[in-house]
Design a protein around this motif. Structure first.
Motif, PDB file in Angstrom:
ATOM      1  N   GLY A 134       1.008  -0.976  -0.013  1.00  0.00           N
ATOM      2  CA  GLY A 134      -0.110  -0.120  -0.022  1.00  0.00           C
ATOM      3  C   GLY A 134       1.105   1.250   0.006  1.00  0.00           C
ATOM      4  N   LYS A 135       0.277   2.388  -0.169  1.00  0.00           N
ATOM      5  CA  LYS A 135       0.978   3.689  -0.039  1.00  0.00           C
ATOM      6  C   LYS A 135       0.264   4.682   0.932  1.00  0.00           C
ATOM      7  N   ILE A 136       1.043   5.562   1.256  1.00  0.00           N
ATOM      8  CA  ILE A 136       0.290   6.671   2.108  1.00  0.00           C
ATOM      9  C   ILE A 136       0.891   8.134   1.408  1.00  0.00           C
ATOM     10  N   GLU A 194      -1.297  16.166  -1.040  1.00  0.00           N
ATOM     11  CA  GLU A 194      -2.157  15.654  -1.892  1.00  0.00           C
ATOM     12  C   GLU A 194      -3.140  16.721  -2.525  1.00  0.00           C
ATOM     13  N   HIS A 195      -3.895  16.604  -3.535  1.00  0.00           N
ATOM     14  CA  HIS A 195      -4.474  17.586  -4.298  1.00  0.00           C
ATOM     15  C   HIS A 195      -3.873  18.529  -5.099  1.00  0.00           C
ATOM     16  N   ALA A 196      -2.903  19.375  -4.231  1.00  0.00           N
ATOM     17  CA  ALA A 196      -2.088  20.211  -5.090  1.00  0.00           C
ATOM     18  C   ALA A 196      -1.144  19.577  -6.097  1.00  0.00           C
ATOM     19  N   PRO A 236      -5.679  11.095 -12.523  1.00  0.00           N
ATOM     20  CA  PRO A 236      -4.749  10.949 -11.443  1.00  0.00           C
ATOM     21  C   PRO A 236      -3.353  11.480 -11.511  1.00  0.00           C
ATOM     22  N   SER A 237      -2.873  11.981 -10.675  1.00  0.00           N
ATOM     23  CA  SER A 237      -1.608  12.765 -10.523  1.00  0.00           C
ATOM     24  C   SER A 237      -0.570  11.791 -10.921  1.00  0.00           C
ATOM     25  N   GLY A 238      -0.788  10.448 -10.875  1.00  0.00           N
ATOM     26  CA  GLY A 238       0.394   9.344 -11.109  1.00  0.00           C
ATOM     27  C   GLY A 238       1.268   8.997  -9.817  1.00  0.00           C
ATOM     28  N   GLY A 254      -4.638  11.698   1.524  1.00  0.00           N
ATOM     29  CA  GLY A 254      -5.262  11.152   0.106  1.00  0.00           C
ATOM     30  C   GLY A 254      -6.143  12.228  -0.140  1.00  0.00           C
ATOM     31  N   GLY A 255      -7.321  11.486  -0.768  1.00  0.00           N
ATOM     32  CA  GLY A 255      -8.299  12.436  -1.350  1.00  0.00           C
ATOM     33  C   GLY A 255      -9.073  13.122  -0.280  1.00  0.00           C
ATOM     34  N   GLY A 256      -9.572  12.483   0.880  1.00  0.00           N
ATOM     35  CA  GLY A 256      -9.841  13.167   1.960  1.00  0.00           C
ATOM     36  C   GLY A 256     -11.455  13.010   2.037  1.00  0.00           C
TER      37      GLY A 256
HETATM   38  O1  PMV Z   1      -4.432   8.619  -1.628  1.00  0.00           O
HETATM   39  P1  PMV Z   1      -5.478   8.717  -2.471  1.00  0.00           P
HETATM   40  O2  PMV Z   1      -5.629   7.434  -3.476  1.00  0.00           O
HETATM   41  O3  PMV Z   1      -6.837   9.009  -2.129  1.00  0.00           O
HETATM   42  O4  PMV Z   1      -4.880   9.576  -3.663  1.00  0.00           O
HETATM   43  C1  PMV Z   1      -5.607  11.039  -3.930  1.00  0.00           C
HETATM   44  C2  PMV Z   1      -4.521  12.038  -4.020  1.00  0.00           C
HETATM   45  C3  PMV Z   1      -5.098  13.216  -4.865  1.00  0.00           C
HETATM   46  O5  PMV Z   1      -3.707  14.093  -4.896  1.00  0.00           O
HETATM   47  C4  PMV Z   1      -6.009  13.762  -4.254  1.00  0.00           C
HETATM   48  C5  PMV Z   1      -5.140  12.693  -6.241  1.00  0.00           C
HETATM   49  C6  PMV Z   1      -4.340  12.302  -7.133  1.00  0.00           C
HETATM   50  O6  PMV Z   1      -4.328  11.839  -8.550  1.00  0.00           O
HETATM   51  O7  PMV Z   1      -3.101  12.488  -6.715  1.00  0.00           O
END
Ligand code: PMV
Length: 313
Positions: free
Chosen positions: A10-12, A17-19, A148-150, A276-278
């Motif tokens: 998994g990853k964290i 995130e978002h930016a 997705p940002s990737g 993550g997405g929040g």
């Molecule tokens: O951790 P996740 O899978 O919820 O990724 C979300 C990260 C965002 O920056 C909100 C979207 C993205 O594609 O990077």
């Protein structure tokens, strides 16, 4: 023919995130305590081209051609076949399992894709390079996330801490002093594509304000990387608080996330933020290793449905 197995962690996301969707950097790390696993079993008596997919966690057991063509597992299989220019693969069964909670910011979709791409390409005798695995997992991520940002496919493929800027080659960086993170799950499953879509609408409505939030987050990410490299771990806690405050302003936190962040800080974490997405999913708390268990306990008292303690190294 033997069975082929691949796993992926998994990853964290620690920061950004978002930016990151709008070109700012982000930092993410693997979470080795939870993993996706894919086993490809040859079926020598089966008709060539017949492929069965079994994913008990999502009550799936079907032949490939019975499934919708945009089902993420089907897409991953087809991507491997077209990448390797194989029209008819030997009959096989693909078994997918995962201990990564879904829709909670732990990269479960990316981990399943990476494990499947690796196990299936190895089964076909032509294991894909990390670069291709990450690129194809990104294609599958488009189904999960929209835009997705990737970052998910990158960190899961390389299973190492990454500093990520969309469209740029990945940068791995050293973590000279390992540090501890407690991950708390709100138990609220939330759609990343929905929250990313809402942020996009808000950006369109108020571009200057949102661009300023994104730049501030980008600066926090730069500082956090320097903190990791210079072993200023406590200072990184303060940066987590600042990053969370900006995510609240962007509109992607929620009452449950704020409650867990507050509880972690009250129990002695150096800092905490959503990850993550929040709007649900997970939050993270940066802790001194000796306090990890008491912060995890405080998170459960405050309503976390599960916690994971992990060392970033
Ligand atoms: O951790 P996740 O899978 O919820 O990724 C979300 C990260 C965002 O920056 C909100 C979207 C993205 O594609 O990077």
């Amino acid at each position: 023919m033997p069975a082929f197995t691949a796993t992926a962690p998994g990853k964290i996301i620690l920061f950004g995130e978002h930016a990151v969707v709008y070109g700012q950097p982000a930092i993410a790390v693997p979470v080795e305590q939870v993993r996706a696993r894919v086993v490809v079993d040859p079926q020598p008596r089966g008709q060539p081209g017949t492929l069965r997919i079994i994913a008990k966690d999502i009550q799936l057991d079907a032949w490939l051609d019975e499934l919708p063509t945009d089902q993420p597992l089907v897409v991953a299989v087809q991507l491997v076949l077209s990448e390797l220019k194989i029209e008819r693969c030997p009959a096989c069964t693909i078994r997918v399992s995962s201990s990564i909670p879904v829709a909670s910011g732990l990269g479960s979709g990316a981990a399943v894709s990476v494990a499947l791409l690796r196990a299936f390409s190895a089964f076909l005798g032509r294991p894909l390079s990390d670069e291709r695995v990450s690129a194809l997992a990104y294609e599958v991520e488009i189904i999960h996330h929209g835009t997705p940002s990737g970052i998910d496919n990158t960190v899961v493929t390389y299973a190492a801490p990454v500093y990520y800027v969309k469209g740029q080659p990945i940068q791995r960086f050293l973590v000279p002093l390992p540090f501890s993170i407690v991950i708390g799950d709100t138990g609220i499953s939330s759609s990343t594509s929905q929250s990313v879509g809402d942020v996009r609408l808000a950006l369109q409505a108020e571009p200057d304000r949102y661009q300023a939030y994104f730049s501030s987050i980008g600066e926090i990410v730069e500082q956090a990387r320097r903190c990791i490299e210079t072993q200023s771990i406590q200072r990184m806690g303060q940066l987590m608080r600042e990053n969370h405050a900006l995510l609240q302003k962007i509109g992607v936190s929620c009452e449950a996330l704020d409650r867990l962040v507050f509880a972690a800080e009250g129990a002695g974490a150096w800092g905490a933020k959503l990850s993550g997405g929040g709007r649900g999913g997970n939050m993270i708390a940066l802790v001194d290793e000796v306090q990890a268990a008491s912060v995890a306990q405080a998170l459960r008292v405050a309503g976390a449905v599960s916690t994971i303690m992990t060392r970033v190294r």
